[in-house]
Design an enzyme around this catalytic site. Sequence first.
Site, PDB file in Angstrom:
ATOM      1  N   HIS A 190       2.542   1.794  -3.327  1.00  0.00           N
ATOM      2  CA  HIS A 190       1.666   1.783  -4.510  1.00  0.00           C
ATOM      3  C   HIS A 190       1.612   3.192  -5.114  1.00  0.00           C
ATOM      4  O   HIS A 190       1.446   4.182  -4.391  1.00  0.00           O
ATOM      5  CB  HIS A 190       0.267   1.331  -4.100  1.00  0.00           C
TER       6      HIS A 190
ATOM      7  N   TYR B 293       0.829  -1.210   0.000  1.00  0.00           N
ATOM      8  CA  TYR B 293       0.000   0.000   0.000  1.00  0.00           C
ATOM      9  C   TYR B 293       0.865   1.262   0.000  1.00  0.00           C
ATOM     10  O   TYR B 293       0.654   2.178  -0.807  1.00  0.00           O
ATOM     11  CB  TYR B 293      -0.913  -0.044   1.225  1.00  0.00           C
TER      12      TYR B 293
END
Length: 105
Positions: free
Chosen positions: A76, A73
């Site tokens: 990303h 995450y």
Amino acid sequence: MGEVKHILLAKFKDGVSQQQIDDLIKGYANLVHQIEPMKSLKWGKDVSIENMNEGFTHVFESTFETVEGIATYVSHPVHVEFATLFLGHLDKVLVVDFKPTAVDP
């Protein structure tokens, strides 16, 4: 394995309008639909009567299945782009990741 929580405490800069804050929160919430390891997001404003918030006004709680999911995450591209925008509107930020431990009554 259990879930992992990603907690972000935020204090927006003076001069950031309520509309801008609302838009940033919508953008944060939209990450759940764009970044697979992020399973959920809850947020709220500080309502504590203890006055120990150190100036933080908003809390964001994200849920992931693994610590590796948080790493995915964080790196990303969609998160990196949003984080740059979001952090630019903050006066203070604090991030903590943890694996919750339930306490039986």
